[in-house]
Design a protein around this motif. Structure first.
Motif, mmCIF file in Angstrom:
data_model
loop_
_atom_site.group_PDB
_atom_site.id
_atom_site.type_symbol
_atom_site.label_atom_id
_atom_site.label_comp_id
_atom_site.label_asym_id
_atom_site.label_seq_id
_atom_site.Cartn_x
_atom_site.Cartn_y
_atom_site.Cartn_z
ATOM 1 N N ASP A 148 -7.278 1.658 -6.421
ATOM 2 C CA ASP A 148 -6.909 3.067 -6.292
ATOM 3 C C ASP A 148 -8.080 3.853 -5.728
ATOM 4 O OD1 ASP A 148 -4.357 2.782 -7.390
ATOM 5 O OD2 ASP A 148 -5.043 3.177 -9.428
ATOM 6 N N PHE A 182 -5.813 0.839 7.114
ATOM 7 C CA PHE A 182 -6.520 1.920 6.443
ATOM 8 C C PHE A 182 -7.579 2.455 7.387
ATOM 9 C CE2 PHE A 182 -9.803 3.747 3.860
ATOM 10 C CZ PHE A 182 -9.090 4.475 2.945
ATOM 11 N N PRO A 183 -7.849 3.722 7.392
ATOM 12 C CA PRO A 183 -7.118 4.781 6.688
ATOM 13 C C PRO A 183 -5.782 5.065 7.379
ATOM 14 C CG PRO A 183 -8.908 5.737 7.986
ATOM 15 C CD PRO A 183 -9.005 4.236 8.131
ATOM 16 N N PRO A 184 -4.847 5.570 6.599
ATOM 17 C CA PRO A 184 -3.553 5.899 7.209
ATOM 18 C C PRO A 184 -3.725 6.927 8.324
ATOM 19 C CG PRO A 184 -3.432 6.019 4.818
ATOM 20 C CD PRO A 184 -4.876 5.855 5.173
ATOM 21 N N THR A 203 0.841 -1.190 0.000
ATOM 22 C CA THR A 203 0.000 0.000 0.000
ATOM 23 C C THR A 203 0.880 1.245 0.000
ATOM 24 O OG1 THR A 203 -0.142 0.074 2.416
ATOM 25 C CG2 THR A 203 -1.888 -1.123 1.264
ATOM 26 N N ASP A 204 0.323 2.316 -0.504
ATOM 27 C CA ASP A 204 0.994 3.612 -0.483
ATOM 28 C C ASP A 204 -0.095 4.674 -0.499
ATOM 29 O OD1 ASP A 204 2.995 5.487 -0.408
ATOM 30 O OD2 ASP A 204 3.686 5.140 -2.459
ATOM 31 N N TYR A 205 0.230 5.859 -0.034
ATOM 32 C CA TYR A 205 -0.782 6.905 0.010
ATOM 33 C C TYR A 205 -0.117 8.274 -0.027
ATOM 34 C CZ TYR A 205 0.466 7.284 4.965
ATOM 35 O OH TYR A 205 1.156 7.452 6.137
ATOM 36 N N TRP A 249 -4.650 7.094 -2.446
ATOM 37 C CA TRP A 249 -4.263 5.822 -1.835
ATOM 38 C C TRP A 249 -4.227 4.741 -2.898
ATOM 39 C CZ3 TRP A 249 -6.270 0.915 -1.168
ATOM 40 C CH2 TRP A 249 -5.725 0.141 -0.134
ATOM 41 N N ARG A 250 -3.244 3.843 -2.791
ATOM 42 C CA ARG A 250 -3.162 2.693 -3.708
ATOM 43 C C ARG A 250 -2.796 1.465 -2.910
ATOM 44 N NH1 ARG A 250 -0.133 3.015 -9.228
ATOM 45 N NH2 ARG A 250 -2.262 3.469 -9.831
ATOM 46 N N PHE A 276 -7.352 11.635 5.740
ATOM 47 C CA PHE A 276 -8.405 10.688 5.422
ATOM 48 C C PHE A 276 -9.619 10.837 6.332
ATOM 49 C CE2 PHE A 276 -4.832 8.972 3.207
ATOM 50 C CZ PHE A 276 -5.378 8.349 2.097
#
Length: 178
Positions: free
Chosen positions: A131, A172-174, A28-30, A142-143, A36
């Motif tokens: 995505d 999630f959420p970050p 994951t990446d954001y 976010w991905r 968020f």
């Protein structure tokens, strides 16, 4: 007896290596600038898959993960637009098996493990990319991606999909940046 023990150890190591190579990979990446906490609703923009049966399965898995985080799906106009893409490609592994573990020098002066046989296994690897876009700005926020080996068993694939999406949304959420 010693040769049997070596064979068992080698087979054990090969099995562990094979299982590790088939382990599901989730990434994951954001966007670090995104808060968020401002997002509460989502709607689907697109689901692209190789098989039409997967559209509802992917939506169901992602909907469940986001609902568990307190987000609500709306038909259109959500705070976040969701896009999911599933890809499948063929991969191969080479497996080499040895039929004798002599070790040391042989009568002819050659060292070695005896005869070997190498086989090629071809398998399918599927990757799901999810995505999340800010619906207003169309900016990716976010991905997540999950990849795993697909089997010929539909039930197993559905469980793998559900497990991958669950892992994808575990954190999630970050957390807001401090």
């Amino acid at each position: 007896m010693n040769t049997n023990r070596k064979c068992i150890n080698v087979v054990g190591v090969m099995l562990l290596t094979a299982m590790a190579s088939f382990a599901q990979q989730v990434k994951t990446d954001y966007d670090r600038e995104t808060d968020f906490g401002h997002y509460k609703t989502f709607s689907w923009e697109k689901v692209q898959t190789q098989g039409q049966l997967w559209v509802d399965r992917i939506k169901e898995a992602v909907n469940s993960a986001l609902a568990a985080k307190g987000w609500t799906q709306v038909e259109s106009g959500g705070d976040v637009a969701v896009v999911a893409i599933e890809t499948t490609q063929k991969e191969q592994t080479l497996n080499t098996f040895y039929d004798g573990f002599g070790g040391g020098w042989r009568w002819r002066g050659f060292g070695g493990f005896g005869d070997s046989t190498t086989t090629v296994d071809i398998y399918r690897v599927g990757t799901l990319v999810v995505d999340l876009f800010n619906a207003g700005t169309k900016k990716l926020i976010w991905r997540g991606s999950a990849s795993d080996t697909l089997s010929d068993k539909s039930d197993k694939n559905i469980k793998t999909l559900d497990k991958g999406v669950e892992k994808m949304f575990d954190h999630f959420p970050p957390s807001p940046k401090k």
